[in-house]
Design a protein around this motif. Structure first.
Motif, short mmCIF file in Angstrom:
data_model
loop_
_atom_site.label_atom_id
_atom_site.label_comp_id
_atom_site.label_asym_id
_atom_site.label_seq_id
_atom_site.Cartn_x
_atom_site.Cartn_y
_atom_site.Cartn_z
N TRP A 1 -5.01 -4.17 2.39
CA TRP A 1 -4.37 -2.99 2.98
C TRP A 1 -2.85 -3.15 2.94
O TRP A 1 -2.13 -2.22 2.60
CB TRP A 1 -4.84 -2.80 4.42
CG TRP A 1 -4.72 -1.40 4.96
CD1 TRP A 1 -3.74 -0.49 4.68
CD2 TRP A 1 -5.60 -0.76 5.88
NE1 TRP A 1 -3.96 0.67 5.38
CE2 TRP A 1 -5.10 0.53 6.12
CE3 TRP A 1 -6.75 -1.17 6.53
CZ2 TRP A 1 -5.72 1.42 6.98
CZ3 TRP A 1 -7.37 -0.29 7.38
CH2 TRP A 1 -6.85 1.01 7.60
N THR B 1 -1.68 -2.72 -0.62
CA THR B 1 -1.73 -1.28 -0.93
C THR B 1 -0.53 -0.57 -0.32
O THR B 1 0.11 0.26 -0.97
CB THR B 1 -3.04 -0.66 -0.40
OG1 THR B 1 -4.14 -1.37 -0.95
CG2 THR B 1 -3.15 0.80 -0.78
N GLY C 1 2.71 -1.10 -2.30
CA GLY C 1 2.78 -0.21 -3.47
C GLY C 1 3.10 1.21 -3.06
O GLY C 1 3.88 1.91 -3.71
N GLY C 2 2.50 1.65 -1.96
CA GLY C 2 2.77 3.00 -1.46
C GLY C 2 4.21 3.16 -1.01
O GLY C 2 4.84 4.18 -1.28
N TYR D 1 6.74 1.52 -2.16
CA TYR D 1 7.56 1.55 -3.37
C TYR D 1 7.57 2.96 -3.98
O TYR D 1 8.63 3.49 -4.33
CB TYR D 1 7.06 0.53 -4.39
CG TYR D 1 7.84 0.56 -5.66
CD1 TYR D 1 9.07 -0.08 -5.76
CD2 TYR D 1 7.39 1.28 -6.76
CE1 TYR D 1 9.81 -0.03 -6.92
CE2 TYR D 1 8.12 1.34 -7.93
CZ TYR D 1 9.34 0.68 -8.01
OH TYR D 1 10.08 0.75 -9.16
N GLY E 1 -5.02 10.78 -1.25
CA GLY E 1 -4.62 9.96 -2.39
C GLY E 1 -5.18 10.48 -3.70
O GLY E 1 -4.48 10.57 -4.71
N VAL F 1 2.09 0.35 -10.92
CA VAL F 1 2.14 0.48 -9.46
C VAL F 1 1.11 1.52 -9.01
O VAL F 1 0.39 1.31 -8.02
CB VAL F 1 3.55 0.84 -8.97
CG1 VAL F 1 3.57 1.10 -7.47
CG2 VAL F 1 4.54 -0.25 -9.33
N VAL F 2 1.02 2.64 -9.71
CA VAL F 2 0.03 3.67 -9.37
C VAL F 2 -1.38 3.09 -9.49
O VAL F 2 -2.21 3.25 -8.58
CB VAL F 2 0.19 4.91 -10.27
CG1 VAL F 2 -0.93 5.91 -10.03
CG2 VAL F 2 1.55 5.57 -10.06
N HIS G 1 -1.98 0.39 -6.77
CA HIS G 1 -2.11 1.03 -5.47
C HIS G 1 -3.52 1.61 -5.31
O HIS G 1 -4.18 1.41 -4.29
CB HIS G 1 -1.04 2.11 -5.31
CG HIS G 1 -1.07 2.84 -4.01
ND1 HIS G 1 -0.64 2.28 -2.84
CD2 HIS G 1 -1.47 4.10 -3.70
CE1 HIS G 1 -0.78 3.16 -1.85
NE2 HIS G 1 -1.28 4.28 -2.35
N ALA H 1 -6.44 0.18 -2.92
CA ALA H 1 -6.91 1.14 -1.92
C ALA H 1 -8.43 1.22 -1.91
O ALA H 1 -9.06 1.21 -0.84
CB ALA H 1 -6.30 2.52 -2.18
#
Length: 141
Positions: free
Chosen positions: A9, A12, A15-16, A18, A81, A116-117, A120, A124
């Motif tokens: 978490w 995740t 990354g979010g 960022y 998301g 990154v996407v 993430h 997740a």
């Protein structure tokens, strides 16, 4: 398993953060050219942050109701998301066409790095699964 969920978490969330920082720095909230609605982005962020706090309290107290509350918060987080991913994919695909056409006003989310996407999203999904398994009492907590 609850600690593994906490770790995934937090990864995740990093990354979010960022991507949120990139989106804000590129004018996503004010430029008006983003395909990601402001309420969706901040709703996703707020629900995920509240869920993380609930999960941390669960890890400390081991109260089953908190595990289920955290999972319940993750459901709309995941749905938001997926909605953002569905709106980001066409932006990503159009990036080469925009470069050829010389467009000046690109959406802020165009600058999200694909790794990154993907990371993430992957973390997740793992987080949701680990939280659900923990709430169900599978794997010990």
């Amino acid at each position: 398993m609850d600690i593994a969920a906490l770790i995934t978490w937090v990864i995740t969330a990093l990354g979010g953060f960022y991507m949120l920082g990139t989106w804000l720095a590129r004018g996503g909230a004010k430029a008006g050219n983003s395909r990601l609605p402001v309420p969706v982005i901040f709703g996703h962020f707020a629900l995920a942050a509240v869920g993380l706090v609930v999960w941390i309290i669960y890890v400390i107290t081991d109260k089953d109701a908190l595990a289920w509350t955290a999972f319940g918060l993750l459901v709309p987080v995941a749905l938001l998301g997926f909605a953002m991913l569905a709106r980001w994919i066409p932006v990503y695909r159009a990036r080469s066409a925009a470069a050829v056409a010389g467009q000046q006003s690109e959406p802020a989310e165009r600058y999200f790095p694909v790794p990154v996407v993907a990371g993430h999203g992957l973390f997740a999904v793992v987080t949701v699964v680990l939280v659900l398994l923990t709430a169900l009492g599978i794997g010990g907590s």
